[in-house]
Design a protein around this motif. Structure first.
Motif, PDB file in Angstrom:
ATOM      1  N   ILE A 107      -3.910  50.028  25.658  1.00 17.44           N
ATOM      2  CA  ILE A 107      -3.376  51.384  25.575  1.00 17.44           C
ATOM      3  C   ILE A 107      -2.749  51.632  24.209  1.00 17.44           C
ATOM      4  CG2 ILE A 107      -1.604  52.944  26.529  1.00 17.44           C
ATOM      5  CD1 ILE A 107      -3.934  52.561  28.396  1.00 17.44           C
ATOM      6  N   ASP A 108      -2.928  52.838  23.686  1.00 20.10           N
ATOM      7  CA  ASP A 108      -2.203  53.286  22.500  1.00 20.10           C
ATOM      8  C   ASP A 108      -0.810  53.718  22.956  1.00 20.10           C
ATOM      9  OD1 ASP A 108      -0.998  54.942  20.537  1.00 20.10           O
ATOM     10  OD2 ASP A 108      -2.937  55.505  19.717  1.00 20.10           O
ATOM     11  N   PRO A 109       0.257  53.054  22.498  1.00 21.63           N
ATOM     12  CA  PRO A 109       1.598  53.363  23.019  1.00 21.63           C
ATOM     13  C   PRO A 109       2.113  54.739  22.640  1.00 21.63           C
ATOM     14  CG  PRO A 109       1.733  51.793  21.212  1.00 21.63           C
ATOM     15  CD  PRO A 109       0.286  51.949  21.527  1.00 21.63           C
ATOM     16  N   VAL A 110       1.577  55.335  21.593  1.00 21.11           N
ATOM     17  CA  VAL A 110       2.047  56.662  21.180  1.00 21.11           C
ATOM     18  C   VAL A 110       1.415  57.759  22.039  1.00 21.11           C
ATOM     19  CG1 VAL A 110       2.192  58.317  19.287  1.00 21.11           C
ATOM     20  CG2 VAL A 110       2.497  55.879  18.833  1.00 21.11           C
ATOM     21  N   SER A 111       0.101  57.713  22.177  1.00 23.27           N
ATOM     22  CA  SER A 111      -0.598  58.743  22.951  1.00 23.27           C
ATOM     23  C   SER A 111      -0.668  58.423  24.432  1.00 23.27           C
ATOM     24  CB  SER A 111      -2.024  58.910  22.415  1.00 23.27           C
ATOM     25  OG  SER A 111      -2.807  57.749  22.688  1.00 23.27           O
ATOM     26  N   GLY A 112      -0.538  57.132  24.778  1.00 22.93           N
ATOM     27  CA  GLY A 112      -0.692  56.728  26.169  1.00 22.93           C
ATOM     28  C   GLY A 112      -2.139  56.669  26.620  1.00 22.93           C
ATOM     29  N   GLN A 113      -3.074  56.835  25.689  1.00 22.47           N
ATOM     30  CA  GLN A 113      -4.494  56.867  26.034  1.00 22.47           C
ATOM     31  C   GLN A 113      -5.134  55.494  25.855  1.00 22.47           C
ATOM     32  OE1 GLN A 113      -6.047  59.629  27.397  1.00 22.47           O
ATOM     33  NE2 GLN A 113      -3.884  60.236  27.454  1.00 22.47           N
ATOM     34  N   PRO A 114      -6.179  55.202  26.653  1.00 26.38           N
ATOM     35  CA  PRO A 114      -6.903  53.941  26.476  1.00 26.38           C
ATOM     36  C   PRO A 114      -7.533  53.856  25.093  1.00 26.38           C
ATOM     37  CG  PRO A 114      -7.469  54.970  28.574  1.00 26.38           C
ATOM     38  CD  PRO A 114      -6.684  55.988  27.798  1.00 26.38           C
ATOM     39  N   ILE A 115      -7.568  52.658  24.558  1.00 25.12           N
ATOM     40  CA  ILE A 115      -8.219  52.400  23.272  1.00 25.12           C
ATOM     41  C   ILE A 115      -9.674  52.056  23.543  1.00 25.12           C
ATOM     42  CG2 ILE A 115      -8.249  50.920  21.225  1.00 25.12           C
ATOM     43  CD1 ILE A 115      -5.219  50.468  21.731  1.00 25.12           C
ATOM     44  N   ASP A 116     -10.560  52.734  22.857  1.00 27.55           N
ATOM     45  CA  ASP A 116     -11.988  52.563  23.086  1.00 27.55           C
ATOM     46  C   ASP A 116     -12.399  51.100  22.974  1.00 27.55           C
ATOM     47  OD1 ASP A 116     -14.657  53.541  23.499  1.00 27.55           O
ATOM     48  OD2 ASP A 116     -15.027  53.134  21.380  1.00 27.55           O
ATOM     49  N   GLY A 117     -13.127  50.644  23.990  1.00 30.36           N
ATOM     50  CA  GLY A 117     -13.660  49.287  23.979  1.00 30.36           C
ATOM     51  C   GLY A 117     -12.763  48.233  24.576  1.00 30.36           C
ATOM     52  N   LEU A 118     -11.534  48.598  24.977  1.00 30.92           N
ATOM     53  CA  LEU A 118     -10.594  47.604  25.509  1.00 30.92           C
ATOM     54  C   LEU A 118     -10.437  47.744  27.021  1.00 30.92           C
ATOM     55  CD1 LEU A 118      -7.705  47.583  22.870  1.00 30.92           C
ATOM     56  CD2 LEU A 118      -9.897  46.371  22.852  1.00 30.92           C
ATOM     57  N   HIS A 119     -10.126  46.633  27.646  1.00 31.64           N
ATOM     58  CA  HIS A 119      -9.855  46.614  29.084  1.00 31.64           C
ATOM     59  C   HIS A 119      -8.434  47.104  29.344  1.00 31.64           C
ATOM     60  CE1 HIS A 119     -13.561  44.428  29.840  1.00 31.64           C
ATOM     61  NE2 HIS A 119     -13.222  43.584  28.877  1.00 31.64           N
ATOM     62  N   THR A 120      -8.282  47.977  30.302  1.00 32.92           N
ATOM     63  CA  THR A 120      -6.958  48.498  30.666  1.00 32.92           C
ATOM     64  C   THR A 120      -6.435  47.909  31.968  1.00 32.92           C
ATOM     65  OG1 THR A 120      -7.970  50.380  31.805  1.00 32.92           O
ATOM     66  CG2 THR A 120      -7.382  50.689  29.481  1.00 32.92           C
ATOM     67  N   ASP A 121      -7.152  46.953  32.535  1.00 37.41           N
ATOM     68  CA  ASP A 121      -6.792  46.439  33.859  1.00 37.41           C
ATOM     69  C   ASP A 121      -6.664  44.919  33.879  1.00 37.41           C
ATOM     70  OD1 ASP A 121      -9.460  46.005  33.406  1.00 37.41           O
ATOM     71  OD2 ASP A 121     -10.146  46.669  35.375  1.00 37.41           O
ATOM     72  N   ALA A 122      -6.146  44.339  32.809  1.00 32.50           N
ATOM     73  CA  ALA A 122      -5.946  42.884  32.775  1.00 32.50           C
ATOM     74  C   ALA A 122      -4.794  42.450  33.676  1.00 32.50           C
ATOM     75  CB  ALA A 122      -5.701  42.418  31.346  1.00 32.50           C
ATOM     76  N   PHE A 123      -3.910  43.393  34.032  1.00 32.86           N
ATOM     77  CA  PHE A 123      -2.770  43.088  34.892  1.00 32.86           C
ATOM     78  C   PHE A 123      -2.776  44.024  36.100  1.00 32.86           C
ATOM     79  CE2 PHE A 123      -1.599  41.710  30.705  1.00 32.86           C
ATOM     80  CZ  PHE A 123      -0.854  40.555  30.892  1.00 32.86           C
TER      81      PHE A 123
END
Length: 373
Positions: free
Chosen positions: A228-244
């Motif tokens: 996640i981009d901490p400023v926008s709160g949006q997912p970063i392209d190409g990265l997993h958002t569900d590791a936890f």
């Protein structure tokens, strides 16, 4: 399995780290993996290292000690200025520390000499976030002090952005930081080996088209861990958002009125009673609360709503979906929820190695689910 618990997919963390180091490397920027959100969890640290980070960083000396005791031997930096009682352990367990106070620097030097070591110092510069850091006009004086202090070596300079202010750095900010690094090197003598430009909040700039200047390192935690981009709160392209994922057990499941306003039954006595509005909805009470995580930072299953939380209960409105006592509910977490859950002693941590990858940040937010046990 035990609940509440956090399940951790190390393969997704490794892939996130590998993706970011691969994209930043051609820009001349290395990555230091920040482990503070996971309390120095050795498995997560190793996953970051496998993904190509050049070292690790943490803000708590106990977390650094945990990693060292687990056999991690890579360079580790203390990224919060050491407290007085931590100085000896910082010299003992950390290769580098970030500093902004003259008295702490002198204390580090004296302790390093006693231990027969040379400790590396990175000076933190105040660039507008208004948290910690040396004012730019005072930077050279403190750099000269580090250079003149036996037991210390000036390794570089660092900046923080969007830690307190939540304002992302601009190209102008980063150009100014590069000039400060040049100035320290030109006026104080030693080569500035590290110009650490910031954290995950810098990624939009670092992956853009602006020149990187002297910046050759970023300290990344949230981007690697959550994608996640901490400023926008949006997912970063190409990265997993569900590791936890956080799992909690349902301990009560009933139809309840959607609201129960308080009304006085008798003005003389002022004793209240509850009046239902008659709209019945399914509600689940979970055995997890504010003592375990930041309940407002949980991503709920689709169609469910957050009704509230107390110290050890979280209430979820499940709408027309009936759930069972003893079932588990799975949540995604934002950074604040992750930090608290990983810090909570009553939350079990379960590690998975190499689980099949089912979703990346190109999908929607993590879609948690219910699981019967």
């Amino acid at each position: 399995m035990i609940t509440p618990r956090v399940e951790i997919d190390l393969e997704k963390i490794t892939q996130n780290a590998r993706c970011l180091t691969g994209r930043l490397g051609p820009r001349g920027i290395s990555v230091t993996g920040v482990t503070k959100a996971v309390c120095g969890h050795p498995g997560v640290a190793e996953a970051m290292l496998t993904g190509g980070v050049v070292g690790l960083a943490d803000s708590r000396i106990r977390s650094v000690m945990r990693m060292r005791q687990a056999g991690i031997r890579c360079p580790i930096s203390m990224i919060r200025a050491p407290m007085v009682q931590e100085v000896a352990d910082v010299i003992r367990y950390c290769d580098t520390s970030h500093n902004s106070e003259k008295s702490t620097i002198l204390n580090l030097g004296a302790t390093a000499r006693q231990e027969g070591k040379t400790h590396q110092v990175i000076l933190t510069v105040e660039m507008g976030d208004m948290r910690d850091g040396i004012l730019p006009e005072d930077l050279n004086d403190l750099a000269s002090l580090v250079v003149a202090t036996p037991g210390l070596a000036l390794k570089g300079v660092a900046a923080n952005f969007a830690c307190l202010s939540n304002v992302a750095p601009t190209a102008k900010d980063m150009a100014k930081f590069s000039r400060l690094a040049d100035k320290v090197e030109g006026e104080c003598g030693p080569y500035v080996a590290v110009a650490s430009g910031g954290s995950s909040a810098n990624l939009a700039w670092a992956l853009g088209k602006e020149p990187t200047g002297r910046v050759n390192n970023l300290r990344l935690g949230e981007a690697i861990l959550l994608g996640i981009d901490p400023v926008s709160g949006q997912p970063i392209d190409g990265l997993h958002t569900d590791a936890f994922a956080l799992f909690a057990e349902v301990i009560e499941a009933n139809l309840k009125p959607s609201s129960m306003p308080m009304r006085p039954s008798a003005p003389t006595f002022g004793k209240p009673f509850l009046i239902s509005n008659g709209d019945q909805r399914h509600r689940a009470v979970l055995a997890v609360g504010r003592q375990d995580t930041d309940a407002t930072g949980l991503f709920l299953p689709s169609g469910f709503g957050f009704a509230g939380a107390s110290s050890d209960h979280t209430v979820v409105d499940t709408g027309k979906t009936s759930v069972s006592v003893g079932s588990e509910m799975k949540f995604g977490m934002n950074y604040a929820a992750l930090i608290r859950a990983m810090s909570a002693s009553d939350v079990e941590k379960v590690v998975h190695h190499g689980l099949p990858i089912k979703r990346t940040s190109t999908d929607t937010r993590p879609q948690p689910f219910l699981r019967l046990i």
